[in-house]
Design an enzyme around this catalytic site. Structure first.
Site, PDB file in Angstrom:
ATOM      1  N   ASN A 182      -0.599 -11.609  -7.832  1.00 53.51           N
ATOM      2  CA  ASN A 182      -1.302 -12.805  -7.255  1.00 53.51           C
ATOM      3  C   ASN A 182      -2.978 -12.807  -7.980  1.00 53.51           C
ATOM      4  OD1 ASN A 182      -0.008 -13.903  -4.744  1.00 53.51           O
ATOM      5  ND2 ASN A 182       0.167 -11.782  -4.294  1.00 53.51           N
ATOM      6  N   HIS A 237      -6.589  -3.891 -13.393  1.00 51.99           N
ATOM      7  CA  HIS A 237      -6.508  -5.217 -13.981  1.00 51.99           C
ATOM      8  C   HIS A 237      -7.605  -5.516 -14.880  1.00 51.99           C
ATOM      9  CE1 HIS A 237      -3.964  -6.051 -10.662  1.00 51.99           C
ATOM     10  NE2 HIS A 237      -4.722  -5.618  -9.841  1.00 51.99           N
ATOM     11  N   ALA A 263      -7.856  -9.173  -5.082  1.00 53.23           N
ATOM     12  CA  ALA A 263      -7.916  -7.799  -5.743  1.00 53.23           C
ATOM     13  C   ALA A 263      -8.711  -8.036  -7.148  1.00 53.23           C
ATOM     14  CB  ALA A 263      -6.475  -7.349  -5.665  1.00 53.23           C
TER      15      ALA A 263
HETATM   16  N1  LIG Z   1      -4.619 -12.471  -3.823  1.00 54.18           N
HETATM   17  C1  LIG Z   1      -4.563 -11.149  -4.009  1.00 54.18           C
HETATM   18  O1  LIG Z   1      -5.617 -10.518  -4.763  1.00 54.18           O
HETATM   19  C2  LIG Z   1      -3.786 -10.122  -3.300  1.00 54.18           C
HETATM   20  C3  LIG Z   1      -2.854 -10.826  -2.715  1.00 54.18           C
HETATM   21  N2  LIG Z   1      -1.772 -10.013  -2.018  1.00 54.18           N
HETATM   22  C4  LIG Z   1      -0.767 -10.770  -1.357  1.00 54.18           C
HETATM   23  O2  LIG Z   1      -0.962 -11.111   0.133  1.00 54.18           O
HETATM   24  C5  LIG Z   1      -0.032 -11.080   1.070  1.00 54.18           C
HETATM   25  C6  LIG Z   1      -0.197 -10.217   2.108  1.00 54.18           C
HETATM   26  O3  LIG Z   1      -0.222  -8.900   1.416  1.00 54.18           O
HETATM   27  P1  LIG Z   1      -0.232  -7.259   2.553  1.00 54.18           P
HETATM   28  O4  LIG Z   1      -0.968  -7.590   3.557  1.00 54.18           O
HETATM   29  O5  LIG Z   1      -0.530  -6.401   1.471  1.00 54.18           O
HETATM   30  O6  LIG Z   1       1.185  -7.196   2.717  1.00 54.18           O
HETATM   31  P2  LIG Z   1       1.977  -6.571   3.897  1.00 54.18           P
HETATM   32  O7  LIG Z   1       3.369  -6.387   3.706  1.00 54.18           O
HETATM   33  O8  LIG Z   1       1.138  -5.257   4.191  1.00 54.18           O
HETATM   34  O9  LIG Z   1       1.660  -7.535   5.262  1.00 54.18           O
HETATM   35  C7  LIG Z   1       2.484  -8.648   5.434  1.00 54.18           C
HETATM   36  C8  LIG Z   1       2.250  -8.984   6.800  1.00 54.18           C
HETATM   37  O10 LIG Z   1       3.160 -10.055   7.302  1.00 54.18           O
HETATM   38  C9  LIG Z   1       3.786  -9.800   8.198  1.00 54.18           C
HETATM   39  N3  LIG Z   1       4.793 -10.844   8.249  1.00 54.18           N
HETATM   40  C10 LIG Z   1       6.355 -10.942   7.709  1.00 54.18           C
HETATM   41  N4  LIG Z   1       7.003 -11.934   8.020  1.00 54.18           N
HETATM   42  C11 LIG Z   1       6.176 -12.711   8.770  1.00 54.18           C
HETATM   43  C12 LIG Z   1       6.291 -13.613   9.546  1.00 54.18           C
HETATM   44  N5  LIG Z   1       7.596 -14.444   9.210  1.00 54.18           N
HETATM   45  N6  LIG Z   1       5.384 -14.148  10.273  1.00 54.18           N
HETATM   46  C13 LIG Z   1       4.426 -13.614  10.469  1.00 54.18           C
HETATM   47  N7  LIG Z   1       4.142 -12.470   9.594  1.00 54.18           N
HETATM   48  C14 LIG Z   1       4.839 -11.989   9.041  1.00 54.18           C
HETATM   49  C15 LIG Z   1       4.459  -8.610   8.047  1.00 54.18           C
HETATM   50  O11 LIG Z   1       5.063  -8.171   9.324  1.00 54.18           O
HETATM   51  P3  LIG Z   1       6.046  -6.740   9.328  1.00 54.18           P
HETATM   52  O12 LIG Z   1       5.281  -5.818   8.655  1.00 54.18           O
HETATM   53  O13 LIG Z   1       6.259  -6.447  10.702  1.00 54.18           O
HETATM   54  O14 LIG Z   1       7.318  -7.384   8.356  1.00 54.18           O
HETATM   55  C16 LIG Z   1       3.274  -7.743   7.758  1.00 54.18           C
HETATM   56  O15 LIG Z   1       2.602  -7.522   8.869  1.00 54.18           O
HETATM   57  C17 LIG Z   1       1.227 -10.740   0.052  1.00 54.18           C
HETATM   58  O16 LIG Z   1       1.868 -11.953  -0.284  1.00 54.18           O
HETATM   59  C18 LIG Z   1       0.642  -9.992  -1.009  1.00 54.18           C
HETATM   60  O17 LIG Z   1       1.412 -10.008  -2.304  1.00 54.18           O
HETATM   61  C19 LIG Z   1      -1.912  -8.690  -2.068  1.00 54.18           C
HETATM   62  C20 LIG Z   1      -2.886  -8.006  -2.802  1.00 54.18           C
HETATM   63  C21 LIG Z   1      -3.811  -8.913  -3.506  1.00 54.18           C
HETATM   64  O1  LIG Z   2      -2.545  -9.220  -7.092  1.00 49.79           O
HETATM   65  C1  LIG Z   2      -1.902  -8.690  -6.289  1.00 49.79           C
HETATM   66  O2  LIG Z   2      -1.072  -9.208  -5.742  1.00 49.79           O
HETATM   67  C2  LIG Z   2      -2.107  -7.335  -5.938  1.00 49.79           C
HETATM   68  C3  LIG Z   2      -2.909  -6.400  -6.837  1.00 49.79           C
HETATM   69  O3  LIG Z   2      -2.487  -6.540  -7.867  1.00 49.79           O
HETATM   70  C4  LIG Z   2      -3.915  -5.459  -6.236  1.00 49.79           C
HETATM   71  O4  LIG Z   2      -3.997  -5.498  -5.051  1.00 49.79           O
HETATM   72  O5  LIG Z   2      -4.428  -4.690  -7.114  1.00 49.79           O
END
Ligand SMILES: NC(=O)C1=CN([C@@H]2O[C@H](COP(=O)(O)OP(=O)(O)OC[C@H]3O[C@@H](n4cnc5c(N)ncnc54)[C@H](OP(=O)(O)O)[C@@H]3O)[C@@H](O)[C@H]2O)C=CC1
Ligand SMILES: O=C([O-])CC(=O)C(=O)O
Length: 268
Positions: A189, A219, A121
């Site tokens: 993140n 950001h 992001a």
């Molecule tokens: N690097 C970056 O710039 C960014 C990083 N992130 C991070 O990326 C990660 C994913 O974000 P996002 O897609 O928005 O999150 P979401 O909550 O939308 O999706 C997470 C998914 O993981 C599933 N899940 C939960 N527990 C498990 C498990 N034990 N095994 C397998 N799947 C599981 C959930 O299922 P269910 O819904 O059924 O619980 C859901 O489908 C987060 O940690 C977030 O903070 C996000 C944005 C930007």
């Molecule tokens: O960094 C993250 O985890 C998510 C975030 O801020 C964004 O998606 O803008």
């Protein structure tokens, strides 16, 4: 032959990425996904042209060359450990969870795995990396989110800060990227990625604002370096599925994956 991709988590990031891969990306094939709820995952995959296998989190590394982690930070270790041990290319979304697990980098050196942190992001990590090849004085990131994009963060709960009642922009955290990632594992993140690109989590300074005036996850990074001064801002549209996550994130990971196979790659 196409590289096989496995995705852990089918949420705001994982499902969008899976759909894009199913539509066809040269050199890449969606081989497997891991989901908490297999019935929900099967329903989400119903319209796919080629249905990937549904595996356990660790099982992705058995079938995929590239393991993309797009699950909650709480299960990061399960995905990462297996992918690294099996010598895969590991692409973490929850890169804040990598900061206290730098031993994975040593493990990757032994197994031949690669850990590729996507820009996600954020923006400008190419310029930050270039600057960090020389002397860097300071790196800061200021994150502004609509309050609902910060709800549930452990730091807020520990300090009894209720962002849902905030009516004017409020600084809720100021500190280094290591502490920011621990206190806000689902929210910043971007700060972890910036720290890894530049001068590390102890020296990268973070401000997190709960701001009812913004509608986008915003950001701003500032870098003061010997070679250049950078100030860059990205304003991310929150995704419908998860307001903490900007819609650009799965697109950034897709661009990152394309860069692993494309003949022409632009940017460092
Ligand atoms: N690097 C970056 O710039 C960014 C990083 N992130 C991070 O990326 C990660 C994913 O974000 P996002 O897609 O928005 O999150 P979401 O909550 O939308 O999706 C997470 C998914 O993981 C599933 N899940 C939960 N527990 C498990 C498990 N034990 N095994 C397998 N799947 C599981 C959930 O299922 P269910 O819904 O059924 O619980 C859901 O489908 C987060 O940690 C977030 O903070 C996000 C944005 C930007
Ligand atoms: O960094 C993250 O985890 C998510 C975030 O801020 C964004 O998606 O803008």
């Amino acid at each position: 032959m196409a590289l096989k991709v496995g995705i852990a988590g089918l949420g705001a990031i994982g499902l969008h990425l899976a759909k894009a891969l199913d539509q066809g990306v040269e050199g890449l094939e969606l081989a497997a996904v891991a989901a908490r709820d297999h019935a929900k995952a099967a329903a989400n995959l119903a319209g796919f042209t080629r249905k990937p296998a549904i595996t356990s989190l660790a099982g992705l590394a058995d079938v995929a060359d590239i393991v993309v982690e797009a699950a909650p930070a709480a299960v990061f270790e399960e995905v990462a450990t297996a992918a690294v041990a099996k010598g895969r290319i590991f692409v973490p979304s929850s890169c804040g969870a990598l900061l206290p697990r730098m031993h994975l980098i040593e493990a990757a050196k032994r197994s031949g795995a690669r850990i590729i942190v996507p820009t996600g992001a954020l923006l400008g990590l190419d310029a930050v990396r270039a600057a960090a090849e020389g002397d860097v004085e300071s790196v800061t990131i200021e994150t502004r989110k609509p309050p609902r994009g910060l709800v549930g963060a452990p730091y807020l709960e520990k300090h009894k800060i209720d962002v849902t009642v905030i009516t004017t922009k409020t600084l809720v955290f100021k500190g280094n990227a290591f502490d920011a990632a621990q206190g806000f594992p689902a929210n910043v993140n971007v700060a972890a990625a910036l720290a890894l690109a530049g001068i590390g989590p102890e020296r990268t300074m973070v401000e997190i604002w709960a701001d009812p005036e913004v509608t986008r996850n915003t950001h701003t990074i500032r870098v003061e370096a010997a070679a250049a001064r950078l100030t860059m801002t990205i304003e991310n549209v929150p995704s419908e599925e998860n307001p903490r996550t900007g819609k650009i994130t799965p697109l950034s990971i897709l661009a990152c994956l394309r860069g692993l196979t494309s003949t022409l790659k632009v940017g460092s």
